[in-house]
Write a protein that holds these residues in place. Structure first.
Motif, PDB file in Angstrom:
ATOM      1  N   GLY A  96      -9.921   0.163  -8.251  1.00  0.00           N
ATOM      2  CA  GLY A  96     -11.224   0.602  -8.720  1.00  0.00           C
ATOM      3  C   GLY A  96     -11.185   1.978  -9.367  1.00  0.00           C
ATOM      4  O   GLY A  96     -12.150   2.741  -9.264  1.00  0.00           O
ATOM      5  N   LEU A  97     -10.073   2.302 -10.038  1.00  0.00           N
ATOM      6  CA  LEU A  97      -9.901   3.604 -10.657  1.00  0.00           C
ATOM      7  C   LEU A  97      -9.960   3.487 -12.178  1.00  0.00           C
ATOM      8  O   LEU A  97      -9.909   2.388 -12.731  1.00  0.00           O
ATOM      9  CB  LEU A  97      -8.551   4.213 -10.248  1.00  0.00           C
ATOM     10  N   THR A  98     -10.051   4.625 -12.843  1.00  0.00           N
ATOM     11  CA  THR A  98      -9.970   4.685 -14.298  1.00  0.00           C
ATOM     12  C   THR A  98      -8.825   5.615 -14.681  1.00  0.00           C
ATOM     13  O   THR A  98      -8.226   6.284 -13.813  1.00  0.00           O
ATOM     14  CB  THR A  98     -11.279   5.217 -14.919  1.00  0.00           C
ATOM     15  N   SER A  99      -8.516   5.667 -15.948  1.00  0.00           N
ATOM     16  CA  SER A  99      -7.419   6.510 -16.408  1.00  0.00           C
ATOM     17  C   SER A  99      -7.701   7.997 -16.175  1.00  0.00           C
ATOM     18  O   SER A  99      -6.795   8.825 -16.202  1.00  0.00           O
ATOM     19  CB  SER A  99      -7.159   6.262 -17.902  1.00  0.00           C
ATOM     20  N   ARG A 100      -8.975   8.340 -15.936  1.00  0.00           N
ATOM     21  CA  ARG A 100      -9.345   9.732 -15.684  1.00  0.00           C
ATOM     22  C   ARG A 100      -9.399  10.074 -14.196  1.00  0.00           C
ATOM     23  O   ARG A 100      -9.663  11.227 -13.832  1.00  0.00           O
ATOM     24  CB  ARG A 100     -10.703  10.028 -16.326  1.00  0.00           C
ATOM     25  N   SER A 101      -9.169   9.083 -13.339  1.00  0.00           N
ATOM     26  CA  SER A 101      -9.249   9.327 -11.892  1.00  0.00           C
ATOM     27  C   SER A 101      -8.147  10.282 -11.449  1.00  0.00           C
ATOM     28  O   SER A 101      -7.027  10.269 -11.971  1.00  0.00           O
ATOM     29  CB  SER A 101      -9.127   8.006 -11.126  1.00  0.00           C
ATOM     30  N   ILE A 102      -8.467  11.116 -10.494  1.00  0.00           N
ATOM     31  CA  ILE A 102      -7.517  12.083  -9.943  1.00  0.00           C
ATOM     32  C   ILE A 102      -7.010  11.582  -8.596  1.00  0.00           C
ATOM     33  O   ILE A 102      -7.801  11.195  -7.732  1.00  0.00           O
ATOM     34  CB  ILE A 102      -8.183  13.465  -9.782  1.00  0.00           C
ATOM     35  N   LEU A 103      -5.708  11.579  -8.415  1.00  0.00           N
ATOM     36  CA  LEU A 103      -5.117  11.167  -7.141  1.00  0.00           C
ATOM     37  C   LEU A 103      -5.107  12.354  -6.180  1.00  0.00           C
ATOM     38  O   LEU A 103      -4.984  13.512  -6.586  1.00  0.00           O
ATOM     39  CB  LEU A 103      -3.689  10.667  -7.349  1.00  0.00           C
ATOM     40  N   HIS A 104      -5.213  12.034  -4.880  1.00  0.00           N
ATOM     41  CA  HIS A 104      -5.188  13.059  -3.848  1.00  0.00           C
ATOM     42  C   HIS A 104      -4.044  12.762  -2.881  1.00  0.00           C
ATOM     43  O   HIS A 104      -3.785  11.602  -2.539  1.00  0.00           O
ATOM     44  CB  HIS A 104      -6.508  13.090  -3.078  1.00  0.00           C
ATOM     45  N   VAL A 145       0.850  -1.183   0.000  1.00  0.00           N
ATOM     46  CA  VAL A 145       0.000   0.000   0.000  1.00  0.00           C
ATOM     47  C   VAL A 145       0.887   1.234   0.000  1.00  0.00           C
ATOM     48  O   VAL A 145       1.787   1.366   0.827  1.00  0.00           O
ATOM     49  CB  VAL A 145      -0.945   0.011   1.215  1.00  0.00           C
ATOM     50  N   VAL A 146       0.639   2.118  -0.942  1.00  0.00           N
ATOM     51  CA  VAL A 146       1.462   3.309  -1.132  1.00  0.00           C
ATOM     52  C   VAL A 146       0.652   4.550  -0.774  1.00  0.00           C
ATOM     53  O   VAL A 146      -0.514   4.663  -1.164  1.00  0.00           O
ATOM     54  CB  VAL A 146       1.931   3.414  -2.599  1.00  0.00           C
ATOM     55  N   THR A 147       1.252   5.445  -0.031  1.00  0.00           N
ATOM     56  CA  THR A 147       0.612   6.722   0.277  1.00  0.00           C
ATOM     57  C   THR A 147       0.986   7.740  -0.794  1.00  0.00           C
ATOM     58  O   THR A 147       2.168   7.976  -1.050  1.00  0.00           O
ATOM     59  CB  THR A 147       1.059   7.237   1.656  1.00  0.00           C
ATOM     60  N   GLY A 182      -2.112  11.893   0.203  1.00  0.00           N
ATOM     61  CA  GLY A 182      -2.534  11.140   1.383  1.00  0.00           C
ATOM     62  C   GLY A 182      -3.378   9.931   1.051  1.00  0.00           C
ATOM     63  O   GLY A 182      -3.617   9.086   1.916  1.00  0.00           O
ATOM     64  N   GLN A 183      -3.835   9.840  -0.185  1.00  0.00           N
ATOM     65  CA  GLN A 183      -4.650   8.688  -0.610  1.00  0.00           C
ATOM     66  C   GLN A 183      -3.822   7.416  -0.565  1.00  0.00           C
ATOM     67  O   GLN A 183      -2.613   7.432  -0.810  1.00  0.00           O
ATOM     68  CB  GLN A 183      -5.157   8.943  -2.035  1.00  0.00           C
ATOM     69  N   LYS A 184      -4.463   6.279  -0.243  1.00  0.00           N
ATOM     70  CA  LYS A 184      -3.792   4.995  -0.187  1.00  0.00           C
ATOM     71  C   LYS A 184      -4.074   4.216  -1.468  1.00  0.00           C
ATOM     72  O   LYS A 184      -5.233   4.056  -1.855  1.00  0.00           O
ATOM     73  CB  LYS A 184      -4.260   4.178   1.023  1.00  0.00           C
ATOM     74  N   LEU A 185      -3.029   3.713  -2.110  1.00  0.00           N
ATOM     75  CA  LEU A 185      -3.171   2.902  -3.312  1.00  0.00           C
ATOM     76  C   LEU A 185      -2.538   1.535  -3.093  1.00  0.00           C
ATOM     77  O   LEU A 185      -1.429   1.432  -2.562  1.00  0.00           O
ATOM     78  CB  LEU A 185      -2.498   3.576  -4.517  1.00  0.00           C
ATOM     79  N   LYS A 186      -3.244   0.472  -3.500  1.00  0.00           N
ATOM     80  CA  LYS A 186      -2.682  -0.872  -3.466  1.00  0.00           C
ATOM     81  C   LYS A 186      -1.938  -1.125  -4.776  1.00  0.00           C
ATOM     82  O   LYS A 186      -2.418  -0.761  -5.845  1.00  0.00           O
ATOM     83  CB  LYS A 186      -3.786  -1.909  -3.274  1.00  0.00           C
ATOM     84  N   VAL A 187      -0.756  -1.750  -4.675  1.00  0.00           N
ATOM     85  CA  VAL A 187       0.067  -2.009  -5.852  1.00  0.00           C
ATOM     86  C   VAL A 187       0.599  -3.439  -5.782  1.00  0.00           C
ATOM     87  O   VAL A 187       1.077  -3.882  -4.722  1.00  0.00           O
ATOM     88  CB  VAL A 187       1.258  -1.021  -5.934  1.00  0.00           C
ATOM     89  N   PHE A 188       0.525  -4.171  -6.899  1.00  0.00           N
ATOM     90  CA  PHE A 188       1.188  -5.467  -6.988  1.00  0.00           C
ATOM     91  C   PHE A 188       2.670  -5.199  -7.197  1.00  0.00           C
ATOM     92  O   PHE A 188       3.091  -4.752  -8.270  1.00  0.00           O
ATOM     93  CB  PHE A 188       0.658  -6.279  -8.168  1.00  0.00           C
ATOM     94  N   ALA A 189       3.481  -5.454  -6.179  1.00  0.00           N
ATOM     95  CA  ALA A 189       4.904  -5.120  -6.248  1.00  0.00           C
ATOM     96  C   ALA A 189       5.700  -6.281  -6.823  1.00  0.00           C
ATOM     97  O   ALA A 189       5.720  -7.374  -6.259  1.00  0.00           O
ATOM     98  CB  ALA A 189       5.427  -4.765  -4.861  1.00  0.00           C
ATOM     99  N   GLY A 190       6.368  -6.035  -7.957  1.00  0.00           N
ATOM    100  CA  GLY A 190       7.247  -7.053  -8.518  1.00  0.00           C
ATOM    101  C   GLY A 190       8.496  -7.171  -7.676  1.00  0.00           C
ATOM    102  O   GLY A 190       9.032  -8.236  -7.454  1.00  0.00           O
ATOM    103  N   THR A 233       1.906  10.170  -9.727  1.00  0.00           N
ATOM    104  CA  THR A 233       0.940   9.776 -10.755  1.00  0.00           C
ATOM    105  C   THR A 233       0.789   8.258 -10.713  1.00  0.00           C
ATOM    106  O   THR A 233       1.660   7.556 -10.169  1.00  0.00           O
ATOM    107  CB  THR A 233       1.410  10.180 -12.164  1.00  0.00           C
ATOM    108  N   ILE A 234      -0.289   7.749 -11.283  1.00  0.00           N
ATOM    109  CA  ILE A 234      -0.495   6.302 -11.332  1.00  0.00           C
ATOM    110  C   ILE A 234       0.666   5.629 -12.053  1.00  0.00           C
ATOM    111  O   ILE A 234       1.216   4.624 -11.592  1.00  0.00           O
ATOM    112  CB  ILE A 234      -1.823   5.954 -12.039  1.00  0.00           C
ATOM    113  N   SER A 235       1.047   6.179 -13.196  1.00  0.00           N
ATOM    114  CA  SER A 235       2.117   5.554 -13.977  1.00  0.00           C
ATOM    115  C   SER A 235       3.446   5.589 -13.227  1.00  0.00           C
ATOM    116  O   SER A 235       4.226   4.635 -13.270  1.00  0.00           O
ATOM    117  CB  SER A 235       2.264   6.246 -15.337  1.00  0.00           C
ATOM    118  N   GLY A 236       3.700   6.682 -12.508  1.00  0.00           N
ATOM    119  CA  GLY A 236       4.950   6.782 -11.753  1.00  0.00           C
ATOM    120  C   GLY A 236       5.004   5.779 -10.613  1.00  0.00           C
ATOM    121  O   GLY A 236       6.034   5.135 -10.387  1.00  0.00           O
ATOM    122  N   ILE A 237       3.901   5.634  -9.891  1.00  0.00           N
ATOM    123  CA  ILE A 237       3.844   4.672  -8.785  1.00  0.00           C
ATOM    124  C   ILE A 237       3.969   3.257  -9.312  1.00  0.00           C
ATOM    125  O   ILE A 237       4.728   2.430  -8.777  1.00  0.00           O
ATOM    126  CB  ILE A 237       2.534   4.849  -7.994  1.00  0.00           C
TER     127      ILE A 237
END
Length: 281
Positions: free
Chosen positions: A125-133, A97-99, A135-143, A105-109
């Protein structure tokens, strides 16, 4: 004729020979401060499998007790314990989980964690038009998690806490639909604080029995963006923290309320009006 029969018998014996692999039995001796969840993480097995193999009926373990580790060998554990995350195979990826920080940006994370943009969007549950805020928490599949990827999660210990939160939520969701019962603290029926205590207790985390006691534990968490697995509190009767749930991400929480165990939104008219904050245990 006899020679053919003998040859056939030898061939059959060769075809039926199946090599076996011997696994050394692995046990773990419980030390002071150990929890069932922590041992499961160390040996890369599930809490449920540990409970089943050792005939446990609760998450309580005793110092000095020896636990059998299911489906592992000594060599396997030695190999897996060399690193928290493997860099050699995508099949070993885990969710972190990334703060979100300023400029993210999504692509950078996704790039920092060797993940694809498409799967990161889908996972959250986001789309390519979603805006990040911020402090928001994002789940990422980490290679893999390299030294360059510490912006959102700064250490292995931090990653462990995030993974714990995801496991807490995953376990909590197993009881969706369980009926509400005032004073209930078992799978036959839960009240709000009994449910939270039951879920946390499964991971060896012991908290108070009432929502008021639970509100006094741990430390404050950001009200708008709690960590996944944090406790969220509500004043539903004018007397303070009278209701509690577990934050599951994306502005939602899971709780035992009048309609049973279910997922609700922090931004709904009712819960949003009564929300008083979050705590990190």
């Amino acid at each position: 004729m006899k020679s053919y029969i003998g040859l056939a018998a030898v061939s059959l014996a060769v075809c039926m020979f199946v090599p076996t692999v011997a696994f050394a039995s692995t046990t773990a001796q419980v030390k002071s401060g150990d929890t069932l969840w922590g041992i499961a993480e160390t040996y890369h097995v599930s809490v449920n499998s540990l409970e089943q193999v050792n005939g446990l009926h609760s998450s309580t373990i005793r110092v000095g007790e020896k636990l059998q580790i299911p489906g592992t060998s000594t060599s396997e554990h030695r190999k897996s314990s060399t690193a928290l995350y493997s860099t050699s195979s995508r099949s070993s990826r885990r969710i972190v989980v990334v703060t979100v920080k300023s400029g993210d940006t999504i692509s950078g994370i996704a790039s920092r964690y060797n993940a694809s943009v498409a799967e990161t969007l889908k996972l959250n549950g986001l789309t390519s038009r979603s805006i990040l805020h911020i402090g928001q928490k994002l789940k990422v599949f980490a290679g893999y998690v390299g030294t360059h990827s510490s912006r959102g999660v700064s250490s292995a210990a931090g990653i462990g806490q995030e993974v714990l939160g995801l496991n807490i939520v995953s376990f909590a969701k197993e009881f969706i639909g369980t009926p509400y019962r005032w004073g209930g603290e078992s799978t036959s029926g839960f009240d709000c604080s009994g449910y939270v205590q039951f879920v946390y207790g499964h991971f060896g985390i012991h908290i108070g029995r009432t929502s008021y006691a639970q509100y006094d534990e741990g430390g404050p968490a950001p009200a708008r963006y709690p960590d996944i697995g944090d406790l969220v509190f509500f004043n539903t009767d004018g007397g303070g923290a009278s209701h509690v749930g577990i934050y599951v991400g994306n502005g939602e929480f899971i709780n035992a309320e009048d309609r049973g165990v279910r997922i609700d939104s922090l931004s709904s008219a009712y819960w949003g009006a009564h929300y008083i904050g979050a705590r990190h245990i």
